[in-house]
Motif scaffolding. Structure first.
Motif, PDB file in Angstrom:
ATOM      1  N   MET A   1      -0.037  -2.850  14.091  1.00  0.00           N
ATOM      2  CA  MET A   1      -0.651  -2.063  12.904  1.00  0.00           C
ATOM      3  C   MET A   1      -0.409  -3.430  11.952  1.00  0.00           C
ATOM      4  SD  MET A   1       0.085   1.016  10.041  1.00  0.00           S
ATOM      5  CE  MET A   1      -0.055   2.255  11.362  1.00  0.00           C
ATOM      6  N   LEU A   2      -1.428  -3.815  11.093  1.00  0.00           N
ATOM      7  CA  LEU A   2      -1.418  -4.623  10.435  1.00  0.00           C
ATOM      8  C   LEU A   2      -1.424  -3.623   8.821  1.00  0.00           C
ATOM      9  CD1 LEU A   2      -1.002  -7.625   9.747  1.00  0.00           C
ATOM     10  CD2 LEU A   2      -3.629  -7.598   9.395  1.00  0.00           C
ATOM     11  N   VAL A   3      -0.389  -4.659   8.113  1.00  0.00           N
ATOM     12  CA  VAL A   3      -0.673  -3.724   6.552  1.00  0.00           C
ATOM     13  C   VAL A   3      -0.737  -5.053   5.504  1.00  0.00           C
ATOM     14  CG1 VAL A   3       0.235  -2.377   4.638  1.00  0.00           C
ATOM     15  CG2 VAL A   3       0.420  -1.390   7.152  1.00  0.00           C
ATOM     16  N   LEU A   4      -2.028  -5.282   4.732  1.00  0.00           N
ATOM     17  CA  LEU A   4      -2.119  -6.236   4.054  1.00  0.00           C
ATOM     18  C   LEU A   4      -1.628  -5.661   2.666  1.00  0.00           C
ATOM     19  CD1 LEU A   4      -5.291  -8.400   4.629  1.00  0.00           C
ATOM     20  CD2 LEU A   4      -2.184  -8.791   6.085  1.00  0.00           C
ATOM     21  N   GLY A   5      -1.007  -6.051   1.942  1.00  0.00           N
ATOM     22  CA  GLY A   5      -0.702  -5.433   0.163  1.00  0.00           C
ATOM     23  C   GLY A   5      -1.074  -6.962  -0.616  1.00  0.00           C
ATOM     24  N   GLY A  14     -12.792  -2.876 -12.629  1.00  0.00           N
ATOM     25  CA  GLY A  14     -13.692  -1.993 -12.271  1.00  0.00           C
ATOM     26  C   GLY A  14     -13.762  -2.537 -10.853  1.00  0.00           C
ATOM     27  N   ALA A  15     -13.022  -3.544 -10.619  1.00  0.00           N
ATOM     28  CA  ALA A  15     -13.426  -3.924  -9.388  1.00  0.00           C
ATOM     29  C   ALA A  15     -12.567  -3.444  -9.093  1.00  0.00           C
ATOM     30  CB  ALA A  15     -14.007  -5.499  -9.804  1.00  0.00           C
ATOM     31  N   ASP A  16     -11.059  -4.064  -9.373  1.00  0.00           N
ATOM     32  CA  ASP A  16      -9.965  -3.276  -8.909  1.00  0.00           C
ATOM     33  C   ASP A  16     -10.186  -1.535  -8.532  1.00  0.00           C
ATOM     34  OD1 ASP A  16      -8.762  -6.126  -9.154  1.00  0.00           O
ATOM     35  OD2 ASP A  16      -7.449  -5.320 -10.023  1.00  0.00           O
ATOM     36  N   LEU A  17     -10.244  -0.845  -9.527  1.00  0.00           N
ATOM     37  CA  LEU A  17     -10.298   0.640  -9.067  1.00  0.00           C
ATOM     38  C   LEU A  17     -11.664   0.336  -8.303  1.00  0.00           C
ATOM     39  CD1 LEU A  17     -10.599   1.727 -13.154  1.00  0.00           C
ATOM     40  CD2 LEU A  17      -8.177   1.835 -11.237  1.00  0.00           C
ATOM     41  N   SER A  18     -12.615   0.232  -7.865  1.00  0.00           N
ATOM     42  CA  SER A  18     -13.407  -0.096  -6.939  1.00  0.00           C
ATOM     43  C   SER A  18     -13.312   0.431  -5.775  1.00  0.00           C
ATOM     44  CB  SER A  18     -15.010  -0.489  -7.503  1.00  0.00           C
ATOM     45  OG  SER A  18     -15.853   0.043  -6.546  1.00  0.00           O
ATOM     46  N   CYS A  19     -12.257  -1.427  -5.812  1.00  0.00           N
ATOM     47  CA  CYS A  19     -11.591  -1.556  -4.319  1.00  0.00           C
ATOM     48  C   CYS A  19     -11.032  -0.702  -3.900  1.00  0.00           C
ATOM     49  CB  CYS A  19     -11.380  -2.929  -4.596  1.00  0.00           C
ATOM     50  SG  CYS A  19      -9.826  -3.106  -3.313  1.00  0.00           S
ATOM     51  N   ASP A  20      -9.601  -0.217  -4.506  1.00  0.00           N
ATOM     52  CA  ASP A  20      -9.018   0.603  -4.361  1.00  0.00           C
ATOM     53  C   ASP A  20      -9.326   2.079  -3.613  1.00  0.00           C
ATOM     54  OD1 ASP A  20      -6.333  -0.600  -4.597  1.00  0.00           O
ATOM     55  OD2 ASP A  20      -5.887   0.768  -6.962  1.00  0.00           O
ATOM     56  N   LEU A  21     -10.707   3.025  -4.857  1.00  0.00           N
ATOM     57  CA  LEU A  21     -11.130   3.829  -4.326  1.00  0.00           C
ATOM     58  C   LEU A  21     -11.973   3.728  -2.687  1.00  0.00           C
ATOM     59  CD1 LEU A  21     -12.971   5.145  -7.470  1.00  0.00           C
ATOM     60  CD2 LEU A  21     -10.983   6.162  -6.277  1.00  0.00           C
ATOM     61  N   ARG A  22     -12.934   2.573  -2.747  1.00  0.00           N
ATOM     62  CA  ARG A  22     -13.261   2.691  -1.112  1.00  0.00           C
ATOM     63  C   ARG A  22     -12.933   2.151  -0.568  1.00  0.00           C
ATOM     64  NH1 ARG A  22     -18.424   1.319  -0.919  1.00  0.00           N
ATOM     65  NH2 ARG A  22     -17.944  -0.830   0.194  1.00  0.00           N
ATOM     66  N   GLN A  24      -9.940   3.679  -0.099  1.00  0.00           N
ATOM     67  CA  GLN A  24     -10.077   5.254   1.924  1.00  0.00           C
ATOM     68  C   GLN A  24     -11.252   5.559   2.570  1.00  0.00           C
ATOM     69  OE1 GLN A  24      -7.068   6.308  -0.069  1.00  0.00           O
ATOM     70  NE2 GLN A  24      -7.098   5.099  -0.691  1.00  0.00           N
ATOM     71  N   ILE A  25     -12.013   5.081   2.269  1.00  0.00           N
ATOM     72  CA  ILE A  25     -13.171   4.867   3.473  1.00  0.00           C
ATOM     73  C   ILE A  25     -12.988   4.341   4.610  1.00  0.00           C
ATOM     74  CG2 ILE A  25     -15.288   4.818   3.273  1.00  0.00           C
ATOM     75  CD1 ILE A  25     -15.982   5.375   0.737  1.00  0.00           C
ATOM     76  N   PRO A  26     -12.565   4.436   5.941  1.00  0.00           N
ATOM     77  CA  PRO A  26     -12.493   3.606   6.590  1.00  0.00           C
ATOM     78  C   PRO A  26     -13.972   2.835   7.117  1.00  0.00           C
ATOM     79  CG  PRO A  26     -12.120   5.868   7.507  1.00  0.00           C
ATOM     80  CD  PRO A  26     -12.727   6.164   6.207  1.00  0.00           C
ATOM     81  N   GLU A  27     -13.078   2.013   7.859  1.00  0.00           N
ATOM     82  CA  GLU A  27     -14.949   0.863   8.359  1.00  0.00           C
ATOM     83  C   GLU A  27     -13.960   0.287   9.093  1.00  0.00           C
ATOM     84  OE1 GLU A  27     -16.984  -2.432   5.999  1.00  0.00           O
ATOM     85  OE2 GLU A  27     -17.217   0.044   4.750  1.00  0.00           O
ATOM     86  N   VAL A  43     -10.585  -0.556   8.838  1.00  0.00           N
ATOM     87  CA  VAL A  43      -9.956  -0.929   7.408  1.00  0.00           C
ATOM     88  C   VAL A  43     -10.410  -0.147   6.970  1.00  0.00           C
ATOM     89  CG1 VAL A  43     -11.390  -3.442   7.462  1.00  0.00           C
ATOM     90  CG2 VAL A  43      -9.060  -3.408   6.537  1.00  0.00           C
ATOM     91  N   GLY A  44     -10.187   0.074   5.372  1.00  0.00           N
ATOM     92  CA  GLY A  44     -10.539   0.897   4.023  1.00  0.00           C
ATOM     93  C   GLY A  44     -11.675  -0.401   3.755  1.00  0.00           C
ATOM     94  N   ALA A  45     -12.565   0.249   3.402  1.00  0.00           N
ATOM     95  CA  ALA A  45     -14.224  -0.600   3.117  1.00  0.00           C
ATOM     96  C   ALA A  45     -13.790  -1.588   1.712  1.00  0.00           C
ATOM     97  CB  ALA A  45     -15.256   0.648   2.569  1.00  0.00           C
ATOM     98  N   GLY A  46     -13.263  -0.668   0.989  1.00  0.00           N
ATOM     99  CA  GLY A  46     -13.236  -1.606  -0.300  1.00  0.00           C
ATOM    100  C   GLY A  46     -12.340  -2.877  -0.487  1.00  0.00           C
ATOM    101  N   TRP A  47     -11.210  -2.721   0.928  1.00  0.00           N
ATOM    102  CA  TRP A  47     -10.264  -3.613   1.409  1.00  0.00           C
ATOM    103  C   TRP A  47     -11.248  -4.984   1.821  1.00  0.00           C
ATOM    104  CZ3 TRP A  47      -6.771  -4.001  -1.891  1.00  0.00           C
ATOM    105  CH2 TRP A  47      -5.723  -3.425  -2.016  1.00  0.00           C
TER     106      TRP A  47
END
Length: 59
Positions: A1-5, A14-22, A24-27, A43-47
């Protein structure tokens, strides 16, 4: 498993908040070596979107 922080979330950006919310959506994450190879996982869609935006800024 690879985790990026990434350091810090600007609550006024708004871009940071959107990234965090999105995030949560696996892609599915494709294999960068070739499209015919198995995907590398999810990976999370926003990231994924943020990473792609940053990676394409440089030639």
């Amino acid at each position: 498993m690879l985790v990026l922080g990434f350091a810090g979330i600007r609550m006024t950006d708004g871009a940071d908040l959107s990234c965090d919310l999105r995030g949560q959506i696996p892609e599915p994450q494709g294999n960068p070596l070739h499209d015919s190879l198995s995907p590398l996982g999810q990976v999370g869609a926003g990231w994924k979107e943020r990473w792609h935006d940053e990676a394409t800024k440089f030639p």
